[in-house]
Design an enzyme around this catalytic site. Sequence first.
Site, PDB file in Angstrom:
ATOM      1  N   ASP A 134      -5.779   1.875  -1.775  1.00 47.31           N
ATOM      2  CA  ASP A 134      -6.403   3.194  -1.834  1.00 47.31           C
ATOM      3  C   ASP A 134      -7.508   4.306  -2.043  1.00 47.31           C
ATOM      4  O   ASP A 134      -7.100   4.929  -1.996  1.00 47.31           O
ATOM      5  CB  ASP A 134      -5.818   2.808   0.347  1.00 47.31           C
ATOM      6  CG  ASP A 134      -5.477   2.153   0.753  1.00 47.31           C
ATOM      7  OD1 ASP A 134      -6.091   1.474   1.133  1.00 47.31           O
ATOM      8  OD2 ASP A 134      -4.708   1.973   1.164  1.00 47.31           O
ATOM      9  N   SER A 160       1.116  -1.172   0.099  1.00 50.86           N
ATOM     10  CA  SER A 160       0.052   0.203  -0.009  1.00 50.86           C
ATOM     11  C   SER A 160       0.642   1.359  -0.340  1.00 50.86           C
ATOM     12  O   SER A 160       1.803   1.377   0.470  1.00 50.86           O
ATOM     13  CB  SER A 160      -0.698   0.014   0.962  1.00 50.86           C
ATOM     14  OG  SER A 160      -1.386   0.965   1.362  1.00 50.86           O
ATOM     15  N   GLY A 191      -9.297   3.925   6.373  1.00 56.81           N
ATOM     16  CA  GLY A 191      -9.656   5.264   6.014  1.00 56.81           C
ATOM     17  C   GLY A 191      -7.796   5.784   6.017  1.00 56.81           C
ATOM     18  O   GLY A 191      -7.497   6.942   5.540  1.00 56.81           O
ATOM     19  N   ASP A 206      -6.439  -6.808   5.710  1.00 60.07           N
ATOM     20  CA  ASP A 206      -5.405  -5.039   5.511  1.00 60.07           C
ATOM     21  C   ASP A 206      -5.495  -4.561   6.812  1.00 60.07           C
ATOM     22  O   ASP A 206      -6.606  -4.195   7.355  1.00 60.07           O
ATOM     23  CB  ASP A 206      -6.523  -4.790   4.224  1.00 60.07           C
ATOM     24  CG  ASP A 206      -6.365  -3.356   3.660  1.00 60.07           C
ATOM     25  OD1 ASP A 206      -5.189  -2.654   3.866  1.00 60.07           O
ATOM     26  OD2 ASP A 206      -6.676  -2.306   3.110  1.00 60.07           O
ATOM     27  N   HIS A 232      -1.465  -1.615  -3.835  1.00 60.46           N
ATOM     28  CA  HIS A 232      -2.434  -1.514  -3.058  1.00 60.46           C
ATOM     29  C   HIS A 232      -2.905  -0.718  -2.972  1.00 60.46           C
ATOM     30  O   HIS A 232      -2.425   1.044  -2.499  1.00 60.46           O
ATOM     31  CB  HIS A 232      -2.428  -2.191  -1.640  1.00 60.46           C
ATOM     32  CG  HIS A 232      -3.886  -2.265  -1.398  1.00 60.46           C
ATOM     33  ND1 HIS A 232      -4.920  -3.012  -1.089  1.00 60.46           N
ATOM     34  CD2 HIS A 232      -4.601  -1.232  -0.276  1.00 60.46           C
ATOM     35  CE1 HIS A 232      -5.571  -3.060  -0.755  1.00 60.46           C
ATOM     36  NE2 HIS A 232      -5.739  -1.637   0.281  1.00 60.46           N
TER      37      HIS A 232
HETATM   38  C1  DX5 Z   1      -6.341   1.801   5.727  1.00 63.86           C
HETATM   39  C2  DX5 Z   1      -6.104   1.253   4.259  1.00 63.86           C
HETATM   40  C3  DX5 Z   1      -4.974   0.645   4.342  1.00 63.86           C
HETATM   41  C4  DX5 Z   1      -4.243   0.750   4.821  1.00 63.86           C
HETATM   42  C5  DX5 Z   1      -2.970   0.544   5.534  1.00 63.86           C
HETATM   43  O1  DX5 Z   1      -7.977   2.423   5.488  1.00 63.86           O
HETATM   44  O2  DX5 Z   1      -7.329   0.180   3.695  1.00 63.86           O
HETATM   45  O3  DX5 Z   1      -5.306  -0.224   3.300  1.00 63.86           O
HETATM   46  O4  DX5 Z   1      -3.198   1.829   3.475  1.00 63.86           O
HETATM   47  O5  DX5 Z   1      -2.081   0.277   6.156  1.00 63.86           O
HETATM   48  P1  DX5 Z   1      -1.066  -0.131   7.280  1.00 63.86           P
HETATM   49  O6  DX5 Z   1      -0.547  -1.019   6.785  1.00 63.86           O
HETATM   50  O7  DX5 Z   1      -0.190   0.998   7.938  1.00 63.86           O
HETATM   51  O8  DX5 Z   1      -1.866  -0.355   8.720  1.00 63.86           O
HETATM   52 ZN    ZN Z   2      -6.917  -1.100   1.838  1.00 60.50          ZN
END
Ligand code: DX5
Ligand code: ZN
Length: 210
Positions: free
Chosen positions: A32, A6, A139, A172, A30
């Site tokens: 978001d 991500s 988020g 996730d 990934h």
């Molecule tokens: C959260 C996102 C994730 C996030 C994960 O809302 O959907 O994809 O970027 O971040 P980490 O791995 O730092 O929790």
């Molecule tokens: Zn995500």
Amino acid sequence: MILSASILSSEEKGINILKKFNNTNVDYIHLDVMDGKFVNNKAFQMSEIKKINDISLKSLDVHLMVKNPEKYIQDLAMLNVSCITFHYEPVKDINNLIEYIKSFGIKVGIAINPETNINNLVPYLDKISQVLIMGVHPGESGQAFIDDTFEKVKNLKQKIINNNYKTIIEVDGGVNDTNALKLKEFGADAIVSASFIQKDLNNIKYLKEL
Ligand code: DX5
Ligand code: ZN
């Protein structure tokens, strides 16, 4: 373990980290997408997504944290998108959206928030490629993992095995070296990570070798 990397929700920092991910063995980027309605944050605009797509050497695993996912599909279908995952919670006609995404030849995923019961997904398991189980409230990156996620993964895996479905489970949010191995043992097939791998790119190797 399949690893979906991500990037941050700011385009500038995101592009820098994306260039680093390009030289690693992460499986997907990934992405978001947040609309400021389904979640408070907002990212990315379609113009930014196109730029990310142009720079990325990996296909995109798109996570739509938005109220109206159908609006994004046609534009995303023009890009190197492997799978589009939308949230169960805001969508009224799930079957219709699944068929619409599939009509572009793109894999479909459904994401569920921490408070959503996995039983809601049972009617769709034979029609989708992946379930994305949130380990945090959607988020933001960098939140603490919610421990109830382990049981959700385990119960969903059992349903998938019992019915011989091919659906994979992606987790996730909040994944790191304190929970990734247990998630795998409980049935996770894929992991999304932002902060854990961004703080040290060697953590990619750790997750990939699980
Ligand atoms: C959260 C996102 C994730 C996030 C994960 O809302 O959907 O994809 O970027 O971040 P980490 O791995 O730092 O929790
Ligand atoms: Zn995500």
